[in-house]
Design an enzyme around this catalytic site. Structure first.
Site, PDB file in Angstrom:
ATOM      1  N   TYR A 117       0.858  -1.165   0.000  1.00 38.17           N
ATOM      2  CA  TYR A 117       0.000   0.000   0.000  1.00 38.17           C
ATOM      3  C   TYR A 117       0.902   1.225   0.000  1.00 38.17           C
ATOM      4  O   TYR A 117       1.740   1.386   0.862  1.00 38.17           O
ATOM      5  CB  TYR A 117      -0.886   0.004   1.249  1.00 38.17           C
ATOM      6  CG  TYR A 117      -1.670   1.286   1.379  1.00 38.17           C
ATOM      7  CD1 TYR A 117      -2.863   1.436   0.691  1.00 38.17           C
ATOM      8  CD2 TYR A 117      -1.197   2.335   2.127  1.00 38.17           C
ATOM      9  CE1 TYR A 117      -3.577   2.615   0.782  1.00 38.17           C
ATOM     10  CE2 TYR A 117      -1.903   3.514   2.215  1.00 38.17           C
ATOM     11  CZ  TYR A 117      -3.093   3.659   1.540  1.00 38.17           C
ATOM     12  OH  TYR A 117      -3.784   4.838   1.630  1.00 38.17           O
ATOM     13  N   TRP A 119       2.276   5.099  -2.324  1.00 35.17           N
ATOM     14  CA  TRP A 119       2.271   6.054  -3.431  1.00 35.17           C
ATOM     15  C   TRP A 119       3.603   5.962  -4.173  1.00 35.17           C
ATOM     16  O   TRP A 119       4.290   6.957  -4.367  1.00 35.17           O
ATOM     17  CB  TRP A 119       2.109   7.469  -2.894  1.00 35.17           C
ATOM     18  CG  TRP A 119       0.806   7.803  -2.274  1.00 35.17           C
ATOM     19  CD1 TRP A 119       0.189   7.181  -1.238  1.00 35.17           C
ATOM     20  CD2 TRP A 119      -0.054   8.886  -2.663  1.00 35.17           C
ATOM     21  NE1 TRP A 119      -1.002   7.805  -0.942  1.00 35.17           N
ATOM     22  CE2 TRP A 119      -1.170   8.859  -1.798  1.00 35.17           C
ATOM     23  CE3 TRP A 119       0.027   9.878  -3.638  1.00 35.17           C
ATOM     24  CZ2 TRP A 119      -2.198   9.777  -1.886  1.00 35.17           C
ATOM     25  CZ3 TRP A 119      -1.006  10.799  -3.715  1.00 35.17           C
ATOM     26  CH2 TRP A 119      -2.101  10.749  -2.859  1.00 35.17           C
TER      27      TRP A 119
END
Length: 777
Positions: A117, A119
């Site tokens: 998880y 960015w």
């Protein structure tokens, strides 16, 4: 791998915080220039320059020393503290492939957790989460995570009461141009922090929120910012600040609703035509069911806001075209579903949902994309394939799953079982930023047999791995950034060679797939360049079907970023539904906005009943625990980096005090403790402790301290749960508790602490020092 030789044009690359031109010299990144079309470039941007070549870069594959010697039988309690042995790529890939094969054969694919998880990249192809999930699906599947740390509570809630969160509340949010043209009063629960709007998942072209807010203000729109931090709203719009005791938003909203009913200011027609269940909520609101009317006087004792101010705000909201905004931070708390639900109910009572500039929005300012026009088609992405494993856990419950394999828990109407996770594969994320109660997480990470991490830097997660693969940064590979929230498409050019022996994630997984006999399934015979051309061909086809013409890939790379035209008219959330609820029903059980939800009531959750209610948080300034820990901790997003990304970079490091993350405290609280600006202070509660550099400001209300997330965890004794974090990571202090049994979201903003000056010289910060690296014997 070296950069392509067609360097005759500016070398643009996209990040989650903006689009930039790379400035290079002798194979090194020496600077970045923001794309000229961005009116407000993010301050984060230049931080990448130092970070790309920082000593914390992982330059070669590495294996934890005892794991190399004993494999899965190695002592796990020393994760995070042991030296690593650097290996040749082939040997490290052989070892990792053998572990993946051992676990799936011995324990089944449910025992593999595809973490990741985060960015990791704005590029459409080199998206680490897509890459690892595609690989694991080719290998038979994995236990997945459900939803996000950003908005898990509200995402679980809204399908029951108004519609799918991302599809409706994010992608169809009332657009900034509608707000700029029509909104008369913008009431912002949690403020509208532009530091958060610096970023957007998938990349940023133009930063739009600041200009929209300025335009609305110039036209005469007025703003009210409700929350514990005045700085959560930019000063140029002159917002009225209502200093709210943290965790009490729902009580305030209930009191506003009470005034609307008591003074007959609610829209009975809209409620009758477009909602269901108001008549079952009303007795609670007026105190008929529990003997306590939710009056402004009642709410004043809870929120710290005078009753007269509450009543005055309710009248202002009813008299004007009002937009109610709720920051994602508000629902990252104990019972976080309640303020989100109540914000929707309050907007429904005002009757302005579906009107230009009115209604409700959840997430304005939380990302740059919310409020931007959405493309009429979806850009293609690397296909992940089908995951045959049914097991999945709420993303914020990973520590629970590791510490309680086989245990049961409630989630969104179902009772579930935690799988027995034996292998974690993490790529493109760092849970030491996202997850709460890091000391508990450290204990949990001692449980699995094997942890594999793909990373750019020696983050805390990489240090807790058994096998680490060094991966490339966005300026060391070719990609394309394209997202439906942004009007800009960017050919991301490789500007410099990879640092050390770093490879992109695709090359890592292709190497593993080959060793497992899965190369054909994973690569489909395509190189990374082949995949980029394939995805771009798909993008051109979809755009053409929607009436857009996109250039060829060579032209895109040569010509710089491409801007797409905007829609012909502003977007208004639920405009068609308001006009004709029968013809355009919502995707809820009733087809209406559900003020009372029969479905949620049927779950039988005392922590999330059938309509919004005030539920006392497990920790708050009005509770008993405040006698021991009298300060409420707000661990919000940082201004100088994206989560934990670029913390080693120049911009983030320049914001530190004595090398530590700054903590902001009200002058009265500092004076009561004899503290001065610049002090190194100890921040603690029953869960842990950290050091921080003190900043004193009346931007925070008394009784509240603010310590941003993202400082790399730097324990005084590595690998030891409970050790003091020398650097200032607030997640050693936050509570690892689900928001409720409905959403199981994180509750980071429900935490109390105490602060005192550190006695004696502070220990050195070593967060960015790589672990001890040993040569192969």
């Amino acid at each position: 791998m070296t950069p392509p030789d067609d360097r005759t044009h500016p070398q643009y690359f996209a990040t989650h915080w903006g689009t930039w031109e790379a400035v290079t010299e002798n194979g090194r990144l020496t600077g970045v220039r923001p794309w000229a079309g961005d009116p407000h470039p993010a301050m984060i941007g230049p931080g990448i320059v130092e970070a790309v070549h920082h000593p914390s870069r992982i330059r070669r594959p590495a294996v934890r020393r005892s794991f190399l010697e004993k494999g899965a039988a190695a002592e796990r309690g020393s994760r995070g503290a042991e030296p690593f042995v650097e290996l040749p790529w082939d040997e490290a890939l052989d070892l990792a492939a053998a572990e993946i094969d051992r676990v799936r054969r011995s324990h089944g694919n449910e025992a593999i957790f595809g973490g990741s998880y985060g960015w990791a990249s704005a590029g459409r192809f080199h998206h680490a989460q897509s890459q690892v999930h595609r690989f694991l699906n080719c290998a038979g599947g994995y236990t997945a995570s459900i939803d996000t740390y950003s908005y898990a509570a509200v995402s679980a809630l809204t399908p029951h009461i108004i519609g799918h969160f991302r599809k409706l509340m994010l992608d169809q949010a009332t657009s900034w141009d509608s707000i700029a043209a029509e909104t008369e009063l913008f009431v912002m629960f949690g403020g509208l922090p532009l530091k958060n709007a610096q970023v957007n998942s998938g990349g940023v072209g133009r930063h739009t929120a600041r200009a929209a807010l300025r335009a609305a203000h110039a036209r005469g729109c007025r703003f009210v910012s409700i929350g514990p931090i005045r700085a959560d709203t930019m000063p140029e719009i002159g917002a009225d600040w209502i200093a709210l005791r943290p965790g009490t938003d729902t009580a305030l909203m209930l009191a506003l609703a009470h005034v609307l009913v008591r003074e007959d200011l609610h829209d009975r027609g809209f409620l009758a035509r477009c909602t269901t269940g108001f008549e079952r909520f009303l007795p609670y609101l007026m105190g008929e069911t529990d003997g306590q009317p939710k009056t402004p006087a009642w709410a004043a004792a809870i929120t710290g806001i005078p009753a007269e101010a509450i009543a005055a705000l309710a009248r202002r909201m009813a008299a004007q075209r009002t937009m109610i905004g709720l920051a994602w931070s508000v629902q990252r708390a104990d019972h976080g579903e309640q303020p989100a639900w109540m914000a929707i109910v309050l907007a429904a009572m005002l009757g302005q949902i579906g009107l230009p500039g009115g209604g409700v929005g959840i997430g304005y300012g939380s990302e740059n994309g919310i409020g931007n026009p959405v493309r009429p088609f979806r850009f293609p992405a690397l296909p992940q394939g089908q995951n045959p494993v049914e097991a999945a856990i709420p993303v914020a419950r990973i520590a629970d799953a590791l510490l309680d394999p086989g245990g049961t828990y409630d989630f969104n109407g179902a009772q579930r079982r935690y799988p027995d996770l034996r292998l974690l594969y993490w790529a493109g994320g760092n849970p030491f930023h996202h997850h709460q109660d890091i000391n508990r997480l450290v204990r949990a990470l001692q449980r699995p047999e094997t942890i594999i991490v793909n990373e750019i830097w020696w983050t805390p997660m990489a240090r807790h791995a058994d096998i680490v693969f060094p991966t490339t940064s966005p300026v060391e590979r070719e990609d394309i950034a394209m997202t439906h929230w942004e009007p800009l498409i960017v050919a991301m050019r490789q500007a410099i060679p990879p640092e050390g022996e770093a490879r992109d994630d695709y090359a890592v997984f292709a190497g593993l797939a080959g060793r497992l006999g899965l190369e054909a399934a994973f690569t489909e015979g395509r190189s990374a360049e082949d995949w980029l051309r394939h995805l771009w061909d798909q993008a051109r086809q979809r755009a053409a079907e929607a009436g857009f013409a996109l250039p060829g890939l060579a032209e895109l790379r040569a010509g710089g970023p491409v801007s797409l035209p905007g829609p012909e008219r502003p977007a208004v959330l639920l405009e068609a539904f308001r006009a004709d609820p029968e013809a355009h029903p919502l995707e809820t059980p009733s087809g209406r906005i559900e003020i009372f939800s029969e479905r949620i009531a049927g779950f039988g959750y005392d922590d999330c009943p059938g309509h919004p209610v005030w539920l006392e948080p497990c920790e708050w300034l009005g509770g008993a625990e405040a006698a021991r820990f009298p300060l409420h901790l707000v661990s919000n997003q940082p201004a100088t980096r994206l989560h934990g990304q670029l913390d080693p970079g120049s911009v983030s490091r320049a914001s530190k005090i004595a090398g530590r993350e700054p903590i902001t405290m009200h002058p009265a609280d500092a004076a009561a403790r004899g503290l001065a600006a610049g002090d190194v202070v100890r921040v603690w509660n029953a869960r842990g402790a950290c050091l921080a550099g003190l900043r004193i400001s009346d931007e925070v209300m008394p009784g509240v301290v603010q310590l941003a997330t993202g400082a790399w965890h730097d324990p005084e004794r590595r690998g030891e749960p409970g050790a003091l974090c020398k650097h200032g990571n607030p997640n050693v202090l936050t509570r690892d508790k689900g928001s409720s049994r409905l959403g199981q979201g994180p509750s980071a903003h429900t935490a109390l602490v105490e602060v005192a000056r550190l006695d004696g010289p502070p220990p050195p910060v070593t967060a960015f020092d790589p672990p001890e690296l040993l040569p192969r014997r």
